[in-house]
Design an enzyme around this catalytic site. Structure first.
Site, PDB file in Angstrom:
ATOM      1  N   LYS A 160      -5.209  51.122 -16.781  1.00  0.00           N
ATOM      2  CA  LYS A 160      -4.398  50.003 -15.866  1.00  0.00           C
ATOM      3  C   LYS A 160      -4.281  51.322 -14.502  1.00  0.00           C
ATOM      4  CE  LYS A 160      -1.814  46.254 -18.237  1.00  0.00           C
ATOM      5  NZ  LYS A 160      -0.730  45.899 -18.361  1.00  0.00           N
ATOM      6  N   GLY A 166      -0.716  42.065 -10.973  1.00  0.00           N
ATOM      7  CA  GLY A 166      -1.826  41.416 -11.222  1.00  0.00           C
ATOM      8  C   GLY A 166      -2.719  40.609 -11.409  1.00  0.00           C
ATOM      9  N   GLY A 167      -3.928  41.821 -12.055  1.00  0.00           N
ATOM     10  CA  GLY A 167      -4.692  42.567 -13.046  1.00  0.00           C
ATOM     11  C   GLY A 167      -6.215  43.208 -12.300  1.00  0.00           C
ATOM     12  N   ARG A 294      10.122  39.941  -5.117  1.00  0.00           N
ATOM     13  CA  ARG A 294      10.574  39.019  -4.924  1.00  0.00           C
ATOM     14  C   ARG A 294      11.195  37.874  -5.249  1.00  0.00           C
ATOM     15  NH1 ARG A 294       5.076  39.265  -6.995  1.00  0.00           N
ATOM     16  NH2 ARG A 294       4.275  37.567  -8.103  1.00  0.00           N
TER      17      ARG A 294
HETATM   18  C1  MV4 Z   1      -1.849  43.481 -21.265  1.00  0.00           C
HETATM   19  C2  MV4 Z   1      -1.990  43.037 -21.647  1.00  0.00           C
HETATM   20  C3  MV4 Z   1      -2.416  43.467 -22.783  1.00  0.00           C
HETATM   21  N1  MV4 Z   1      -1.570  44.336 -22.965  1.00  0.00           N
HETATM   22  N2  MV4 Z   1      -0.978  44.977 -21.331  1.00  0.00           N
HETATM   23  C4  MV4 Z   1      -2.331  40.736 -16.952  1.00  0.00           C
HETATM   24  C5  MV4 Z   1      -1.952  41.360 -15.169  1.00  0.00           C
HETATM   25  C6  MV4 Z   1      -1.227  42.774 -15.540  1.00  0.00           C
HETATM   26  N3  MV4 Z   1      -0.070  41.919 -15.054  1.00  0.00           N
HETATM   27  C7  MV4 Z   1      -1.285  43.056 -16.521  1.00  0.00           C
HETATM   28  N4  MV4 Z   1      -1.764  42.157 -17.389  1.00  0.00           N
HETATM   29  C8  MV4 Z   1      -1.938  42.696 -19.313  1.00  0.00           C
HETATM   30  N5  MV4 Z   1      -1.554  43.354 -18.766  1.00  0.00           N
HETATM   31  C9  MV4 Z   1      -1.746  45.967 -21.863  1.00  0.00           C
HETATM   32  N6  MV4 Z   1      -0.442  46.753 -23.240  1.00  0.00           N
HETATM   33  C10 MV4 Z   1      -2.251  41.401 -21.128  1.00  0.00           C
HETATM   34  C11 MV4 Z   1      -2.700  41.222 -20.304  1.00  0.00           C
HETATM   35  C12 MV4 Z   1      -3.158  40.576 -19.339  1.00  0.00           C
HETATM   36  C13 MV4 Z   1      -2.151  38.665 -19.456  1.00  0.00           C
HETATM   37  C14 MV4 Z   1      -1.004  39.061 -18.617  1.00  0.00           C
HETATM   38  C15 MV4 Z   1       0.017  38.226 -18.659  1.00  0.00           C
HETATM   39  C16 MV4 Z   1      -0.312  37.295 -18.334  1.00  0.00           C
HETATM   40  C17 MV4 Z   1      -1.616  36.742 -18.448  1.00  0.00           C
HETATM   41  C18 MV4 Z   1      -2.436  37.737 -18.761  1.00  0.00           C
HETATM   42  C19 MV4 Z   1      -4.065  37.390 -18.655  1.00  0.00           C
HETATM   43  C20 MV4 Z   1      -4.816  38.674 -19.259  1.00  0.00           C
HETATM   44  C21 MV4 Z   1      -4.415  39.710 -19.698  1.00  0.00           C
END
Ligand code: MV4
Length: 505
Positions: A160, A166-167, A294
């Site tokens: 990350k 936000g991905g 926010r």
């Molecule tokens: C993750 C995860 C699984 N494991 N971290 C997506 C965007 C960012 N906000 C963090 N995200 C994620 N982090 C770990 N360690 C899966 C996601 C994720 C996700 C998180 C929340 C809502 C939708 C998502 C869709 C795909 C991946």
């Protein structure tokens, strides 16, 4: 205490209107700003004053800090509400607003900075006793180090961006052989997106729910949690449906997550409305993901089940007043669901659409709330995000809320551009959704079957709706026949069309 009587609303669309309404209920005047593309938008007329701030592209208007601050100054505002998106999480903007002698309606810039750096946020949360996803709390310098950390954590892992959220700049790595390439890719993407290439490593959690806790903190040292929102129904990191409460939380788990969230907010000196995002596992284990510093799009579902006006509380807090929310008295009542009505074509991979909103019939009636930002005649462009409105319902139980949402979605008529309406209706009728069996992969798994192409529907829908509208118009214009000649049951072209389109039974 800052005396505030007039607020600049530095945003557009539904959230600008939402904030203007809160200002008026709080006996404050509101000043709208608008780009050239938004001169006919309803938020412009809802405010006491409206200031043009530039051409349509956001960088020339809603992201122009100088113009916004000058607009506030020249109209005698004492405060600026940034809404969401745009400048809402830019610490330099919060700083610039303060330097101009204005109140930023949001957290201190230092809290935005602390939470914006994802490894610093993780260090702070760890220190505050908030469970974080297993992983590093510092950036990793190179792929070799990343591989070492990943091996320690166990694959799969996520790389990350430290400056991310936000991905963006995120890479899933299943095995050591993939690490080198993924590291380079994540670093490059982070550098391009955020101007900072730092990357860290987290253990990848499989199929968690995305559950977030709303917090409010005032300048009198009080921090409260307004329970959770279930936000697992998303697509490419855009949420489409949110609800409160989550079926996955017992009162005890809600208490534990709320305590973690208030500790998180307290540890960064948070003030105002904020959201702590968690990933929640099937066994009730939860891990801090990030904090949104926010007001969020989905705040209304919390408002409906907690009976709190979050935007009015933001305004009170900004004025240095104590919030009207008391921790001990908070329990969710009933169930709320929000569907984001966007100008995207769900039958064409959610392709953003443009067009003129030729006709709009807004649902209403018991338990229905429409937070809209456009009206009939407005043009939807690609300059801004595709959110047309949020349709929010409340019901005593989740089942009743789902039925109410189905009813409201069937009342809704939008002619002129494709929207997410039919998609939402299909989700409301989908069995695993109805059972509350959600996780962040829900749409990936269920979406394709839900949205199997239906060429007939695509061709017929606009024709059917226009035909129905014409029929309605003709009926309205016709002189009513004498009572005796009037059929007791009148066939409705609208109903025929709507049944065919799956908009009603
Ligand atoms: C993750 C995860 C699984 N494991 N971290 C997506 C965007 C960012 N906000 C963090 N995200 C994620 N982090 C770990 N360690 C899966 C996601 C994720 C996700 C998180 C929340 C809502 C939708 C998502 C869709 C795909 C991946």
């Amino acid at each position: 205490m800052a005396e505030i009587s007039r607020v600049l609303v530095a945003n557009r669309g539904e959230i600008a209107l939402r904030i203007i309404r809160a200002c008026h209920e709080e006996r404050l005047e509101a000043v709208a700003v608008y780009s050239q593309a938004d001169r006919l938008s309803p938020h412009v007329r809802a405010a006491e004053l409206a200031v043009p701030i530039g051409p349509a592209p956001a960088v020339d208007s809603y992201l122009n800090m100088g113009r916004l601050i000058e607009a506030a100054r020249s109209t005698g505002c004492q405060a600026i509400h940034p809404g969401y998106g745009f400048l809402s999480e830019r610490a330099p903007f919060a700083d610039a607003v303060a330097r101009a002698g204005l109140v930023f309606i949001g957290p201190p810039a230092a809290a935005i900075v602390a939470m914006g750096d994802k490894t610093e946020a993780r260090r702070r949360m760890q220190a505050a006793g908030v469970p974080i996803v297993p992983g590093t709390t510092q950036a990793v310098s190179d792929a070799k180090r990343a591989r070492y950390e990943a091996t320690r954590l166990g694959f799969p892992v996520l790389l990350k961006a430290v400056a991310g959220g936000g991905g963006k700049g995120m890479r899933l790595v299943h095995e050591p052989a993939e690490l080198e390439a993924a590291f380079q890719a994540a670093q490059g993407e982070a550098l391009r997106a955020f101007g900072a290439g730092d990357v860290y490593v987290e253990k990848y959690l499989q199929r968690p729910r995305h559950v977030e806790i709303q917090v409010l903190a005032d300048t009198h040292g009080r921090v409260v949690a307004l329970g959770e929102r279930e936000c697992s129904i998303q697509r490419r990191h855009q949420k489409l449906i949110e609800e409160a409460p989550s079926v996955a939380l017992s009162p005890a788990l809600r208490r534990r997550m709320s305590e973690a969230a208030t500790a998180a907010a307290g540890s960064v000196g948070y003030v105002g409305a904020g959201t702590i995002e968690f990933l929640l596992g099937p066994g009730g284990e939860f891990h801090f993901l990030e904090m949104n510093t926010r007001l969020q799009v989905e705040h209304p579902v919390t408002e409906l089940v907690y009976g709190v006006d979050i935007v009015r509380e933001q305004l009170r807090i900004a004025a240095g007043k104590p919030m009207r929310v008391h921790a001990g008295t908070l329990n969710p009542r009933g169930h709320a669901i929000e569907c984001r009505i966007t100008s995207e074509d769900p039958f064409n991979d959610f392709l953003p659409a443009t067009g003129v909103l030729r006709y709009l019939r807004v649902p209403s009636g018991p338990g229905v709330r429409w937070d809209g930002g456009v009206e009939q005649g407005n043009e939807v462009t690609l300059f801004y995000d595709p959110l047309i409105a949020k349709l929010i319902v409340w019901g005593d139980t989740r089942e009743i809320a789902i039925q109410r949402m189905r009813r409201a979605l069937r009342e809704l008529v939008i002619v002129g551009l494709p929207t997410s309406q039919a998609f939402h209706l299909r989700v409301m009728e989908e069995p695993t959704f109805q059972r509350g069996e959600l996780d962040i992969t829900y749409l990936e798994r269920v979406g394709p079957a839900l949205l199997a192409p239906e060429p007939r529907a695509e061709v017929v829908r606009p024709l059917a709706v226009v035909a129905a509208l014409l029929a309605e118009e003709q009926r309205a214009a016709a002189v009513p026949p004498p009572l005796s000649d009037r059929p007791t049951v009148r066939p409705s072209g609208w109903v025929d069309a709507a049944v065919r389109e799956g908009l009603r039974e």
